[in-house]
Design a protein around this motif. Structure first.
Motif, PDB file in Angstrom:
ATOM      1  N   GLY A 263     -11.256  -5.585  26.689  1.00  0.00           N
ATOM      2  CA  GLY A 263     -11.735  -4.285  27.131  1.00  0.00           C
ATOM      3  C   GLY A 263     -11.787  -4.131  28.634  1.00  0.00           C
ATOM      4  N   VAL A 264     -11.450  -5.191  29.363  1.00  0.00           N
ATOM      5  CA  VAL A 264     -11.520  -5.131  30.818  1.00  0.00           C
ATOM      6  C   VAL A 264     -10.295  -4.418  31.367  1.00  0.00           C
ATOM      7  CG1 VAL A 264     -11.592  -6.493  32.921  1.00  0.00           C
ATOM      8  CG2 VAL A 264     -12.849  -7.258  30.915  1.00  0.00           C
ATOM      9  N   VAL A 265     -10.519  -3.473  32.255  1.00  0.00           N
ATOM     10  CA  VAL A 265      -9.422  -2.784  32.925  1.00  0.00           C
ATOM     11  C   VAL A 265      -9.406  -3.238  34.371  1.00  0.00           C
ATOM     12  CG1 VAL A 265      -8.498  -0.560  33.616  1.00  0.00           C
ATOM     13  CG2 VAL A 265      -9.637  -0.792  31.404  1.00  0.00           C
ATOM     14  N   LEU A 266      -8.231  -3.563  34.871  1.00  0.00           N
ATOM     15  CA  LEU A 266      -8.137  -4.092  36.227  1.00  0.00           C
ATOM     16  C   LEU A 266      -7.749  -3.001  37.202  1.00  0.00           C
ATOM     17  CD1 LEU A 266      -6.425  -7.478  35.450  1.00  0.00           C
ATOM     18  CD2 LEU A 266      -8.830  -7.011  35.783  1.00  0.00           C
TER      19      LEU A 266
ATOM     20  N   VAL B 260     -18.491  -6.392  34.495  1.00  0.00           N
ATOM     21  CA  VAL B 260     -17.687  -5.209  34.211  1.00  0.00           C
ATOM     22  C   VAL B 260     -18.451  -3.974  34.649  1.00  0.00           C
ATOM     23  CG1 VAL B 260     -16.497  -3.893  32.396  1.00  0.00           C
ATOM     24  CG2 VAL B 260     -16.666  -6.371  32.236  1.00  0.00           C
ATOM     25  N   ARG B 261     -17.764  -3.045  35.331  1.00  0.00           N
ATOM     26  CA  ARG B 261     -18.386  -1.801  35.762  1.00  0.00           C
ATOM     27  C   ARG B 261     -18.567  -0.861  34.582  1.00  0.00           C
ATOM     28  NH1 ARG B 261     -14.415  -0.302  40.641  1.00  0.00           N
ATOM     29  NH2 ARG B 261     -13.975   1.299  39.111  1.00  0.00           N
ATOM     30  N   GLY B 262     -19.324   0.202  34.808  1.00  0.00           N
ATOM     31  CA  GLY B 262     -19.580   1.171  33.751  1.00  0.00           C
ATOM     32  C   GLY B 262     -18.340   1.864  33.237  1.00  0.00           C
ATOM     33  N   ASP B 263     -17.278   1.956  34.072  1.00  0.00           N
ATOM     34  CA  ASP B 263     -16.054   2.612  33.643  1.00  0.00           C
ATOM     35  C   ASP B 263     -15.076   1.652  32.973  1.00  0.00           C
ATOM     36  OD1 ASP B 263     -15.226   1.119  35.782  1.00  0.00           O
ATOM     37  OD2 ASP B 263     -14.407   2.795  36.948  1.00  0.00           O
TER      38      ASP B 263
END
Length: 224
Positions: free
Chosen positions: A7-10, A99-102
């Protein structure tokens, strides 16, 4: 809260408006093995169909040892606190991040610092240890990881942990990959042999999005 690696977006970019002009020349071609291959765990040899492993006769088997089935308590691996890539002039403190909120991987605001994805493996343990940082910032200038675009196969990387111990790594792959095409499951994998993954932004800057299109991905394996 523990986030799934997939689920992590870079995003890895804080540049707003015009970026620092570090992409003046054409992006270098990939070096070494592909990222997917470098991160793939070796597959154990399979047993041919219809055959099983040889089993010794019962009379020759050793006696069964009885032990407590409860898992032994293990101390957590020390967290990384410093990164060095001497051939590229990279030396930077490392901060644990999440991980950030977005949904994007959080990074230190300071472009001279690097973030360690704390929900993943620590250096030297099974799976991929991910360290990432900003390539640049309009106000701060080039980030400490900007030289990653010039990493060469065989370059040595050193990671110092909170206990003062160092782990050595050798670059086996460098590539520039569109963010939407990143193999996130492999980049953030928690199984297989130890791997070190270094990430920053790369490719063209997209003014409409205020971000770079790609990520520079460097994969390293432990030194013997």
């Amino acid at each position: 809260m523990r986030r799934a690696a997939a689920g992590v977006v870079l995003g890895l970019s804080v540049a707003v408006g015009a970026p620092v002009a570090w992409q003046v020349t054409e992006e270098p071609v990939a070096a070494g093995a592909s990222v997917e291959r470098a991160l793939s765990a070796p597959v154990p040899p399979s047993v041919p169909s219809g055959e099983g492993p040889a089993v010794a006769p019962a009379s020759t088997l050793p006696p069964v040892t009885v032990r407590d089935a409860a898992p032994a308590a293990t101390a957590p691996a020390p967290v990384p606190v410093r990164l060095a890539v001497p051939a590229l002039g990279i030396e930077a403190p490392v901060d644990p991040v999440g991980v950030r909120g977005d949904g994007q991987m959080a990074l230190p605001d300071d472009v001279d610092r690097v973030g360690w994805y704390r929900f993943g493996p620590a250096p030297g343990t099974a799976g991929s240890t991910v360290l990432a940082g900003h390539v640049d910032d309009r106000d701060q200038g080039l980030g400490v990881l900007a030289p990653l675009r010039d990493a060469a196969v065989g370059d040595r990387i050193e990671v110092i942990d909170a206990a003062g111990a160092a782990t050595g790594w050798r670059v086996v792959s460098r590539d520039v990959i569109e963010k939407r095409a990143l193999p996130l499951d492999q980049l953030f994998g928690r199984a297989g042999p130890p791997r070190l993954v270094l990430l920053t932004c790369g490719g063209p800057f997209l003014p409409d999005l205020g971000a770079y299109r790609d990520n520079v991905v460097v994969v390293a394996e432990p030194l013997p």
